[in-house]
Design a protein around this motif. Structure first.
Motif, PDB file in Angstrom:
ATOM      1  N   ASP A 248      48.711  49.059  44.972  1.00  0.00           N
ATOM      2  CA  ASP A 248      47.752  50.127  45.234  1.00  0.00           C
ATOM      3  C   ASP A 248      47.198  49.935  46.647  1.00  0.00           C
ATOM      4  OD1 ASP A 248      45.664  51.922  45.350  1.00  0.00           O
ATOM      5  OD2 ASP A 248      44.483  50.972  43.769  1.00  0.00           O
TER       6      ASP A 248
ATOM      7  N   ASN B 129      43.339  49.553  47.035  1.00  0.00           N
ATOM      8  CA  ASN B 129      42.831  48.247  46.627  1.00  0.00           C
ATOM      9  C   ASN B 129      43.274  47.181  47.636  1.00  0.00           C
ATOM     10  OD1 ASN B 129      41.335  46.602  44.782  1.00  0.00           O
ATOM     11  ND2 ASN B 129      43.284  45.751  44.087  1.00  0.00           N
TER      12      ASN B 129
ATOM     13  N   GLU C  30      47.232  41.531  43.339  1.00  0.00           N
ATOM     14  CA  GLU C  30      46.505  41.618  44.607  1.00  0.00           C
ATOM     15  C   GLU C  30      47.478  41.522  45.782  1.00  0.00           C
ATOM     16  OE1 GLU C  30      42.119  39.714  43.632  1.00  0.00           O
ATOM     17  OE2 GLU C  30      43.839  38.350  43.842  1.00  0.00           O
TER      18      GLU C  30
ATOM     19  N   ASP D 226      49.192  44.751  46.133  1.00  0.00           N
ATOM     20  CA  ASP D 226      48.273  45.739  46.702  1.00  0.00           C
ATOM     21  C   ASP D 226      48.170  45.584  48.220  1.00  0.00           C
ATOM     22  OD1 ASP D 226      47.813  46.610  44.102  1.00  0.00           O
ATOM     23  OD2 ASP D 226      45.830  45.683  43.940  1.00  0.00           O
TER      24      ASP D 226
END
Length: 189
Positions: free
Chosen positions: A27, A30, A148, A151
């Motif tokens: 994402d 994010n 993470e 992202d």
């Protein structure tokens, strides 16, 4: 030595590529939050004018593949571009300064330090000048979750060079483009 280093690098790229494809897609929104927050990446890097000048400008880093981006985040020491190498100078009076080399000629060198000070040294005034072998960028292998990391990679992948700018936005034909035609010869007189 280099053969082993390259074999390890290829293995890392293969394994990180498999891991990248196995996890959810990232994402970018994010990833931006992680890049600017938890990762503290803007303390060294900048994108589109936002961030520090100490580390490489990532405004066109999306020209690199997601696998290359992930490998750089997980193992920043594996490949350090010559323009991003950190050098250490020791003056004749013993003062040590560390920074990113910006320019070097026969008599002097210029660098930028972590606090973004532009520094110039006369080589005659130096006792020592050497490149560091390690990147100042930490590995995020144990600092970011797989999601993470995906992202952040998705966020960085959004920063592509302008169309027709070639690799890294420095001009030339895009990768894989046919070579330009040679100009016609001058007319005979």
């Amino acid at each position: 030595m280099w053969t082993i280093r390259w074999a390890i690098r290829v293995l890392i790229l293969i394994l990180t590529g498999v891991a990248l494809h196995a996890q959810q897609s990232g994402d970018p929104a994010n990833g931006k939050l992680i890049f600017e927050g938890k990762g503290t990446c803007t303390s060294c890097h900048r994108i589109k004018g936002n961030g520090s000048h100490f580390g490489p400008d990532l405004s066109e880093v999306g020209a690199r593949s997601p696998e290359q981006l992930q490998a750089s985040i997980l193992d920043p020491d594996a490949e350090i571009a010559p323009a991003n190498r950190i050098c250490r100078v020791v003056s004749k009076n013993g003062t040590t300064t560390i920074g990113r080399l910006l320019n070097e000629d026969t008599f002097s060198l210029q660098m930028i330090d972590k606090t973004e000070r532009l520094l110039s040294f006369q080589k005659a005034d130096l006792r020592e000048f050497a490149f560091e072998t390690k990147s100042p960028m930490p590995s995020f292998r144990d600092k970011l979750s797989a999601q993470e990391l995906a992202d952040v990679v998705a966020y960085l992948s959004t920063f592509k060079p302008p169309p027709g700018a070639g690799r890294g936005g420095r001009g030339g034909a895009p990768a894989g483009a046919p070579p330009a035609a040679a100009p016609p010869p001058p007319p005979a007189h």
